[in-house]
Scaffold this motif. Sequence first.
Motif, PDB file in Angstrom:
ATOM      1  N   LYS A  75       0.812  -1.215   0.000  1.00 40.68           N
ATOM      2  CA  LYS A  75       0.000   0.000   0.000  1.00 40.68           C
ATOM      3  C   LYS A  75       0.851   1.273   0.000  1.00 40.68           C
ATOM      4  CE  LYS A  75      -4.077  -2.012   2.235  1.00 40.68           C
ATOM      5  NZ  LYS A  75      -4.942  -1.884   1.051  1.00 40.68           N
ATOM      6  N   THR A  76       2.054   1.185   0.548  1.00 39.78           N
ATOM      7  CA  THR A  76       2.910   2.375   0.599  1.00 39.78           C
ATOM      8  C   THR A  76       4.039   2.358  -0.429  1.00 39.78           C
ATOM      9  OG1 THR A  76       4.277   1.335   2.318  1.00 39.78           O
ATOM     10  CG2 THR A  76       2.441   2.730   3.054  1.00 39.78           C
ATOM     11  N   ALA A  77       4.302   1.214  -1.046  1.00 40.79           N
ATOM     12  CA  ALA A  77       5.400   1.120  -2.015  1.00 40.79           C
ATOM     13  C   ALA A  77       5.326   2.162  -3.133  1.00 40.79           C
ATOM     14  CB  ALA A  77       5.451  -0.291  -2.611  1.00 40.79           C
ATOM     15  N   PRO A  78       4.114   2.519  -3.634  1.00 43.89           N
ATOM     16  CA  PRO A  78       4.054   3.496  -4.723  1.00 43.89           C
ATOM     17  C   PRO A  78       4.247   4.949  -4.278  1.00 43.89           C
ATOM     18  CG  PRO A  78       2.112   2.049  -4.714  1.00 43.89           C
ATOM     19  CD  PRO A  78       2.787   1.902  -3.401  1.00 43.89           C
ATOM     20  N   ASN A  79       4.397   5.209  -2.980  1.00 47.44           N
ATOM     21  CA  ASN A  79       4.499   6.586  -2.507  1.00 47.44           C
ATOM     22  C   ASN A  79       5.615   7.393  -3.160  1.00 47.44           C
ATOM     23  OD1 ASN A  79       2.258   6.471  -0.850  1.00 47.44           O
ATOM     24  ND2 ASN A  79       3.408   6.003   1.008  1.00 47.44           N
ATOM     25  N   PRO A  80       6.821   6.841  -3.321  1.00 50.26           N
ATOM     26  CA  PRO A  80       7.856   7.622  -4.015  1.00 50.26           C
ATOM     27  C   PRO A  80       7.452   8.003  -5.448  1.00 50.26           C
ATOM     28  CG  PRO A  80       8.835   5.784  -2.841  1.00 50.26           C
ATOM     29  CD  PRO A  80       7.361   5.570  -2.794  1.00 50.26           C
ATOM     30  N   ILE A  81       6.721   7.122  -6.121  1.00 45.98           N
ATOM     31  CA  ILE A  81       6.265   7.422  -7.481  1.00 45.98           C
ATOM     32  C   ILE A  81       5.209   8.520  -7.462  1.00 45.98           C
ATOM     33  CG2 ILE A  81       5.115   6.512  -9.540  1.00 45.98           C
ATOM     34  CD1 ILE A  81       6.183   3.757  -8.804  1.00 45.98           C
ATOM     35  N   LEU A  82       4.186   8.317  -6.647  1.00 43.83           N
ATOM     36  CA  LEU A  82       3.070   9.264  -6.626  1.00 43.83           C
ATOM     37  C   LEU A  82       3.506  10.644  -6.145  1.00 43.83           C
ATOM     38  CD1 LEU A  82       0.318   6.882  -5.191  1.00 43.83           C
ATOM     39  CD2 LEU A  82       0.475   7.779  -7.529  1.00 43.83           C
ATOM     40  N   SER A  83       4.403  10.687  -5.171  1.00 46.83           N
ATOM     41  CA  SER A  83       4.846  11.994  -4.665  1.00 46.83           C
ATOM     42  C   SER A  83       5.746  12.716  -5.658  1.00 46.83           C
ATOM     43  CB  SER A  83       5.554  11.836  -3.322  1.00 46.83           C
ATOM     44  OG  SER A  83       6.686  11.002  -3.428  1.00 46.83           O
ATOM     45  N   THR A  84       6.617  11.978  -6.349  1.00 49.63           N
ATOM     46  CA  THR A  84       7.456  12.648  -7.349  1.00 49.63           C
ATOM     47  C   THR A  84       6.644  13.054  -8.580  1.00 49.63           C
ATOM     48  OG1 THR A  84       8.138  10.448  -8.162  1.00 49.63           O
ATOM     49  CG2 THR A  84       9.629  11.573  -6.647  1.00 49.63           C
ATOM     50  N   LEU A  85       5.634  12.282  -8.922  1.00 51.64           N
ATOM     51  CA  LEU A  85       4.743  12.681 -10.015  1.00 51.64           C
ATOM     52  C   LEU A  85       3.975  13.948  -9.654  1.00 51.64           C
ATOM     53  CD1 LEU A  85       3.249   9.271 -11.237  1.00 51.64           C
ATOM     54  CD2 LEU A  85       4.634  10.852 -12.589  1.00 51.64           C
ATOM     55  N   LYS A  86       3.611  14.055  -8.390  1.00 52.56           N
ATOM     56  CA  LYS A  86       2.849  15.214  -7.929  1.00 52.56           C
ATOM     57  C   LYS A  86       3.704  16.480  -7.864  1.00 52.56           C
ATOM     58  CE  LYS A  86       0.068  16.809  -3.972  1.00 52.56           C
ATOM     59  NZ  LYS A  86      -0.473  16.411  -2.633  1.00 52.56           N
ATOM     60  N   HIS A  87       4.907  16.342  -7.340  1.00 52.86           N
ATOM     61  CA  HIS A  87       5.727  17.534  -7.088  1.00 52.86           C
ATOM     62  C   HIS A  87       6.829  17.774  -8.118  1.00 52.86           C
ATOM     63  CE1 HIS A  87       3.719  17.833  -3.253  1.00 52.86           C
ATOM     64  NE2 HIS A  87       4.139  16.641  -2.883  1.00 52.86           N
ATOM     65  N   PHE A  88       7.203  16.746  -8.875  1.00 52.70           N
ATOM     66  CA  PHE A  88       8.309  16.882  -9.829  1.00 52.70           C
ATOM     67  C   PHE A  88       7.929  16.308 -11.188  1.00 52.70           C
ATOM     68  CE2 PHE A  88      10.053  16.519  -5.542  1.00 52.70           C
ATOM     69  CZ  PHE A  88      10.832  17.662  -5.461  1.00 52.70           C
ATOM     70  N   ARG A  89       6.702  16.513 -11.585  1.00 49.26           N
ATOM     71  CA  ARG A  89       6.210  15.957 -12.853  1.00 49.26           C
ATOM     72  C   ARG A  89       7.002  16.484 -14.051  1.00 49.26           C
ATOM     73  NH1 ARG A  89       1.274  13.572 -12.955  1.00 49.26           N
ATOM     74  NH2 ARG A  89       0.550  12.787 -14.976  1.00 49.26           N
ATOM     75  N   ASP A  90       7.475  17.712 -13.923  1.00 52.47           N
ATOM     76  CA  ASP A  90       8.245  18.308 -15.020  1.00 52.47           C
ATOM     77  C   ASP A  90       9.499  17.495 -15.334  1.00 52.47           C
ATOM     78  OD1 ASP A  90       9.123  19.104 -12.444  1.00 52.47           O
ATOM     79  OD2 ASP A  90      10.324  20.710 -13.321  1.00 52.47           O
ATOM     80  N   GLU A  91      10.077  16.833 -14.315  1.00 48.19           N
ATOM     81  CA  GLU A  91      11.273  16.033 -14.563  1.00 48.19           C
ATOM     82  C   GLU A  91      10.930  14.772 -15.365  1.00 48.19           C
ATOM     83  OE1 GLU A  91      14.137  15.399 -11.553  1.00 48.19           O
ATOM     84  OE2 GLU A  91      13.774  17.314 -10.542  1.00 48.19           O
ATOM     85  N   TYR A  92       9.765  14.213 -15.107  1.00 48.64           N
ATOM     86  CA  TYR A  92       9.317  13.069 -15.917  1.00 48.64           C
ATOM     87  C   TYR A  92       9.130  13.507 -17.371  1.00 48.64           C
ATOM     88  CZ  TYR A  92       8.399  10.092 -11.824  1.00 48.64           C
ATOM     89  OH  TYR A  92       8.522   9.312 -10.698  1.00 48.64           O
ATOM     90  N   MET A  93       8.556  14.707 -17.567  1.00 53.40           N
ATOM     91  CA  MET A  93       8.336  15.216 -18.924  1.00 53.40           C
ATOM     92  C   MET A  93       9.661  15.437 -19.647  1.00 53.40           C
ATOM     93  SD  MET A  93       5.110  15.187 -19.164  1.00 53.40           S
ATOM     94  CE  MET A  93       4.964  16.015 -20.748  1.00 53.40           C
ATOM     95  N   GLU A  94      10.654  15.947 -18.920  1.00 51.47           N
ATOM     96  CA  GLU A  94      11.960  16.173 -19.544  1.00 51.47           C
ATOM     97  C   GLU A  94      12.611  14.845 -19.946  1.00 51.47           C
ATOM     98  OE1 GLU A  94      14.633  19.281 -18.428  1.00 51.47           O
ATOM     99  OE2 GLU A  94      13.286  19.933 -16.822  1.00 51.47           O
TER     100      GLU A  94
END
Length: 624
Positions: free
Chosen positions: A533-552
């Motif tokens: 239940k908590t394993a995806p937290n690093p993914i979801l939080s970085t998508l929320k706050h650092f989505r621009d880095e995924y886009m780059e």
Amino acid sequence: MFKTIQEALSYIEKQQELREQRLKDKSIYVCVGTGCTANGSRKVYKKFVEVIRKKGLDVKVETIDDESDVVRKTGCCGLCSLGPLVKIMPEGITYSHVRLDDVEEIVEKTIERGELIERLLLTDSVTGKKITKLEDATFFKNQTFYIMEGIGTSECKKIEDYMGRGGYKSLLKVLSSMKPEEVIETVKASGLRGRGGGGFPTGLKWEFTYKAKGEKKFVVCNADEGDPGAFMNRTLLERDPHSVLEGMIIAAYTVGAQKGYAYIRAEYPIAVEMFNKAINDAKKMGLLGENILGTGFSFDLEVKEGAGAFVCGEETALLASIEGKRGVPRPRPPFPAQKGLWGYPTLINNVETYANIAKIIRDGVENYRKRGVEKSPGTKMFSVTGPLKLTGIIEIEFGTTIRYVLENICGGTVEGKKLKAIQIGGPSGACLPEKYFDLPLDYDTLKSVDAMVGSGGIVAITEDSCMVEVARFFLDFTKRESCGKCVPCREGTMQSYTILEKFTQGKATHEDLENLESLAKIVKTASLCGLGKTAPNPILSTLKHFRDEYMEHINGKCPSGTCTALRKYVINPELCKSCSLCARACPQGAISGERGKPYVIDQEKCVKCGICFEKCKFNAIELV
């Protein structure tokens, strides 16, 4: 062995007097916690023994193996990055990074002549000045020590030292004058919440177990601390095992348990050694075992060593492991308080939770609630790691801000790098950007921003880090630690990791981004236990706050240059001196040129190792 409560109380009061005197005596304390031990502190300890004996100095010392006088051992004070640490009483002079070659000099100059050795003194992380006493360091002054009392002077292997700090008085009070219901009401009134990560009210859990029906009941200590970089429980068990043990005995009396287990992972050999010694010493004094102090209350306890499975930090998986089964979680309800070990009601709390109990009973609820905030009273131990000037174990009041921890306690970053984020709550915790650093650290505030206190791990992340790689790094750990019992966690973490690898390799698409987010939400919702239940937290939080880095990354660029596959080294023809140094250093033969003309890099052959970048003396090679 004490046969009555009064006998035990008289002995404890005597030990309190003796400890006060010991702190006034000339003595040497050497930290033997895991961090200092790894840096050679036990050899330093033995060297002090040899030198003191050789010189025949009149130095007050403890007993080793009940045979000879030696220097005292103390537990971890939290400043692991500066060990081995040595503290000289009664002055309180503290030396860091002490080596074998320093021992004779310390004895001759500081012990015999009262002189300071400047180079061994602590350097304050904030002021940059040399300081004499451990307690004067900004790192310590800005903490609130409650669980970690007796910093630098608590003798970790001696029950007498724990008694000298008032230890076991709470147990005597409970056994002599408190009914189980009164203990439960006291714990409930304190507002103590489980320190294992979930923050569930401790008093309620005790009440559920107390009211549960069963021929037998068990008390279990969860010391399976498996988070990378987190070692609060290990530190506490090594430096103050009796505080945990006393809490467990009080818990057993309260809920009506006859047997207990401390589940400690085998990678913590010093913690296992210390806790086993604490159990044996408590038994010798009649504080544990049959008919404790003539009260008719009996409780026995043993250590179970865990094999290092991260999932066994989940309470139902831990119970299965104690039973000799494969350590996998089961659906809840029923909860362990109703049906735990071998089907009997079982109380499970973690190390730090138990360590609070005796102090709450000793100091009173009102005193305890002076620390922290309304819904998260008390203090919390955190393990702080990352590129900070000082790292290690700290203890702070709930409500202290993240920024205060990073700057006022840990002294900020090394080399003046700017902090970009923190990752809090262990490998399955959330990543929070710098704009959240002024938030108070407590259960409810962190929950409001989709983060959690978790185990208490804080990892500092600087601006030269890639947040996509951070998410991949932590998910790599949780996917490997998945027990595989439920499909969402077993398959979901693996598929999420595969997608994250595509991002770090420059192969991801917009569709991958959508799939990653959707998959993370499914794993979080549908997994069986807390790990999934908590394993995806690093993914979801970085998508929320650092989505621009995924886009780059989708656009073929890693903004920090961390992801090797997305690096591109080129030679600036205006700066190139045609020295051929880069070409000679390149292991792939990807650089070519001739004298008088700028060299060039063949991008097809280049493996992005960066050797040329390091070797060029003219800064002609650029990372684009």
